[in-house]
Design a protein around this motif. Structure first.
Motif, PDB file in Angstrom:
ATOM      1  N   ALA A  66       0.838  -1.208   0.000  1.00 55.33           N
ATOM      2  CA  ALA A  66       0.000   0.000   0.000  1.00 55.33           C
ATOM      3  C   ALA A  66       0.868   1.251   0.000  1.00 55.33           C
ATOM      4  CB  ALA A  66      -0.931  -0.015   1.217  1.00 55.33           C
ATOM      5  N   VAL A  67       1.869   1.281   0.891  1.00 61.84           N
ATOM      6  CA  VAL A  67       2.644   2.521   1.074  1.00 61.84           C
ATOM      7  C   VAL A  67       4.141   2.239   0.904  1.00 61.84           C
ATOM      8  CG1 VAL A  67       0.893   3.473   2.655  1.00 61.84           C
ATOM      9  CG2 VAL A  67       2.868   2.247   3.594  1.00 61.84           C
TER      10      VAL A  67
ATOM     11  N   ILE B 218       1.562  -4.404   6.272  1.00 63.19           N
ATOM     12  CA  ILE B 218       1.218  -4.588   7.673  1.00 63.19           C
ATOM     13  C   ILE B 218      -0.292  -4.823   7.787  1.00 63.19           C
ATOM     14  CG2 ILE B 218       3.197  -3.213   8.411  1.00 63.19           C
ATOM     15  CD1 ILE B 218       1.224  -0.953   9.140  1.00 63.19           C
ATOM     16  N   ALA B 219      -0.738  -5.240   8.969  1.00 62.52           N
ATOM     17  CA  ALA B 219      -2.146  -5.611   9.121  1.00 62.52           C
ATOM     18  C   ALA B 219      -2.556  -5.575  10.580  1.00 62.52           C
ATOM     19  CB  ALA B 219      -2.372  -7.026   8.569  1.00 62.52           C
ATOM     20  N   GLY B 220      -3.859  -5.620  10.783  1.00 61.12           N
ATOM     21  CA  GLY B 220      -4.402  -5.889  12.109  1.00 61.12           C
ATOM     22  C   GLY B 220      -4.506  -7.393  12.287  1.00 61.12           C
TER      23      GLY B 220
ATOM     24  N   VAL C 191     -10.987   0.358   8.444  1.00 63.83           N
ATOM     25  CA  VAL C 191     -10.253  -0.318   9.517  1.00 63.83           C
ATOM     26  C   VAL C 191     -11.193  -0.533  10.697  1.00 63.83           C
ATOM     27  CG1 VAL C 191      -8.334  -0.090  11.159  1.00 63.83           C
ATOM     28  CG2 VAL C 191      -8.078   0.736   8.810  1.00 63.83           C
TER      29      VAL C 191
ATOM     30  N   GLU D 258      -6.743  -8.685   9.268  1.00 59.67           N
ATOM     31  CA  GLU D 258      -7.462  -7.836   8.317  1.00 59.67           C
ATOM     32  C   GLU D 258      -6.506  -6.757   7.820  1.00 59.67           C
ATOM     33  OE1 GLU D 258     -10.779  -5.634  10.249  1.00 59.67           O
ATOM     34  OE2 GLU D 258      -9.381  -3.935  10.376  1.00 59.67           O
ATOM     35  N   ALA D 259      -6.667  -6.424   6.540  1.00 58.84           N
ATOM     36  CA  ALA D 259      -5.922  -5.331   5.925  1.00 58.84           C
ATOM     37  C   ALA D 259      -6.837  -4.733   4.855  1.00 58.84           C
ATOM     38  CB  ALA D 259      -4.606  -5.832   5.355  1.00 58.84           C
ATOM     39  N   MET D 260      -6.300  -3.853   4.023  1.00 63.55           N
ATOM     40  CA  MET D 260      -7.199  -3.090   3.146  1.00 63.55           C
ATOM     41  C   MET D 260      -6.948  -3.298   1.651  1.00 63.55           C
ATOM     42  SD  MET D 260      -7.146   0.435   5.348  1.00 63.55           S
ATOM     43  CE  MET D 260      -8.593   1.183   4.599  1.00 63.55           C
ATOM     44  N   GLU D 261      -6.024  -4.190   1.305  1.00 63.84           N
ATOM     45  CA  GLU D 261      -5.661  -4.269  -0.121  1.00 63.84           C
ATOM     46  C   GLU D 261      -5.764  -5.652  -0.757  1.00 63.84           C
ATOM     47  OE1 GLU D 261      -3.484  -2.815   2.155  1.00 63.84           O
ATOM     48  OE2 GLU D 261      -4.290  -0.817   1.762  1.00 63.84           O
TER      49      GLU D 261
ATOM     50  N   ARG E 296       1.205 -10.777   5.391  1.00 60.68           N
ATOM     51  CA  ARG E 296       1.027  -9.595   6.253  1.00 60.68           C
ATOM     52  C   ARG E 296       1.787  -9.743   7.557  1.00 60.68           C
ATOM     53  NH1 ARG E 296      -1.409  -4.944   4.060  1.00 60.68           N
ATOM     54  NH2 ARG E 296      -2.488  -5.698   2.223  1.00 60.68           N
TER      55      ARG E 296
ATOM     56  N   ASN F 239      -0.918  -4.346  14.809  1.00 61.75           N
ATOM     57  CA  ASN F 239      -1.919  -3.973  15.829  1.00 61.75           C
ATOM     58  C   ASN F 239      -2.968  -5.068  15.918  1.00 61.75           C
ATOM     59  OD1 ASN F 239      -2.592  -2.631  13.047  1.00 61.75           O
ATOM     60  ND2 ASN F 239      -4.581  -2.832  14.076  1.00 61.75           N
TER      61      ASN F 239
ATOM     62  N   TRP G  21      -0.238   1.010  17.736  1.00 64.47           N
ATOM     63  CA  TRP G  21       0.249   0.291  16.543  1.00 64.47           C
ATOM     64  C   TRP G  21       1.771   0.191  16.604  1.00 64.47           C
ATOM     65  CZ3 TRP G  21      -2.429   0.879  11.157  1.00 64.47           C
ATOM     66  CH2 TRP G  21      -3.813   0.699  11.305  1.00 64.47           C
TER      67      TRP G  21
ATOM     68  N   ILE H  55       4.234  -0.199  14.322  1.00 65.74           N
ATOM     69  CA  ILE H  55       4.546  -0.232  12.883  1.00 65.74           C
ATOM     70  C   ILE H  55       5.989  -0.641  12.639  1.00 65.74           C
ATOM     71  CG2 ILE H  55       4.775   1.230  10.826  1.00 65.74           C
ATOM     72  CD1 ILE H  55       2.241   2.675  11.731  1.00 65.74           C
TER      73      ILE H  55
END
Ligand SMILES: O=C(O)c1cccc(C(=O)CC[C@H]2O[C@@H](n3cnc4c(=O)[nH]cnc43)[C@H](O)[C@@H]2O)c1
Length: 271
Positions: free
Chosen positions: A10-11, A85-87, A187, A207-210, A229, A233, A243, A245
């Motif tokens: 993602a980043v 990264i992820a939850g 999130v 869980e993550a977003m991508e 992942r 957190n 978090w 990171i």
């Protein structure tokens, strides 16, 4: 012919960790349409910063896949990896551990009804799950287990091995879980939402977003996909200050260090 591997984050901080872990030196930079830049490592492994969320990353991944198909010398990628990264859902995935996806699941692609949530399949269209080939996850988990036993003793590498030390490269390998990874557009920030997701997906570890966006693009091009992942957190009530990171980015780097010795050197190709 050995196809290239595409790793999408993602980043930039996540891409930096992946690139450092690969240990293949400084990448060449390849501009893509849409203002994207591929980091090409030794002509074999491409790392792409695709943006946050399933839509941005699906567009970016689709661009990279189409570019390789239309202009690449090898026809297509052999494997796509969604990384970052992820939850983590406890107890399966504590902070600092790693989750390898057995499935990539769009956890909020559906409809709420008075009687509960319906996934898109139940609405009669689309899909919300990409299953990851077992032959691929076997190779990845074998590499992570070997890395753990190399550096951390017999208990490391199992999902219940506990929270690792800060994952500096070359020290204790992060423990991992092989489990479904959820993709969400929002999130999770409350215990209630975390419990809802856990009830609907009792075996999910993160869980993550991508992931699902990357997987949709990969599937459209017939390329296998896996999500990897590192947990920064816990999934639950929002506490951004908690978090970790740096710890997660260290675990991500260490994971790709282990994979670059094996899986990424002899890329998995579907039969
Ligand atoms: O601030 C930083 O230095 C920094 C460095 C690397 C990454 C970030 C991000 O904020 C990445 C956002 C990214 O993280 C995933 N993520 C992490 N935890 C969760 C979560 O509990 N639920 C959903 N997604 C999570 C997600 O994939 C985001 O794209 C910041």
């Amino acid at each position: 012919m050995v196809h290239r591997i595409l790793i999408v984050t993602a980043v930039a901080a996540e891409a930096d960790s992946v690139s450092a872990g690969l240990g293949l030196g400084d990448p060449g930079l390849l501009p893509l349409p849409g203002g994207l830049t591929l980091r090409r490592h030794r002509d074999r492994v491409d790392v792409l910063v695709g943006g946050v969320g399933p839509a941005a990353v699906a567009a970016a991944t689709g661009t990279a896949l189409a570019h390789e198909a239309l202009t690449g010398d090898r026809g297509r990628y052999g494997l796509v990896v969604s990384a970052g990264i992820a939850g983590g859902f406890l107890p399966a995935a504590p902070v600092g551990s790693v989750v390898v996806s057995s499935a990539i699941v769009a956890a909020d692609l559906g409809a709420e009804t008075p009687d509960g949530y319906l996934a898109v399949e139940e609405l009669g269209f689309g899909r919300s799950v990409h299953h990851v080939p077992e032959a691929l996850t076997d190779r990845i988990t074998t590499a992570l287990t070997a890395g753990s036993t190399d550096t951390a003793g017999p208990d490391a590498g199992t999902p219940d091995a506990g929270t690792p030390d800060t994952a500096a490269p070359g020290t204790t390998a992060p423990p991992y879980a092989l489990a479904p990874v959820l993709t969400v557009s929002t999130v999770t920030g409350t215990a209630r939402r975390a419990a809802e997701l856990a009830e609907r997906h009792p075996t999910a570890a993160a869980e993550a977003m991508e992931g699902f966006g990357v997987a949709e693009a990969a599937a459209a091009h017939g390329v296998p996909v896996v999500e990897i992942r590192a947990v920064s957190n816990a999934v639950g009530p929002r506490d951004r200050a908690a978090w970790r990171i740096g710890e997660a980015l260290g675990a991500l780097r260490h994971t790709f260090e282990l994979l670059s010795r094996t899986v990424l050197v002899e890329p998995w190709e579907p039969s």
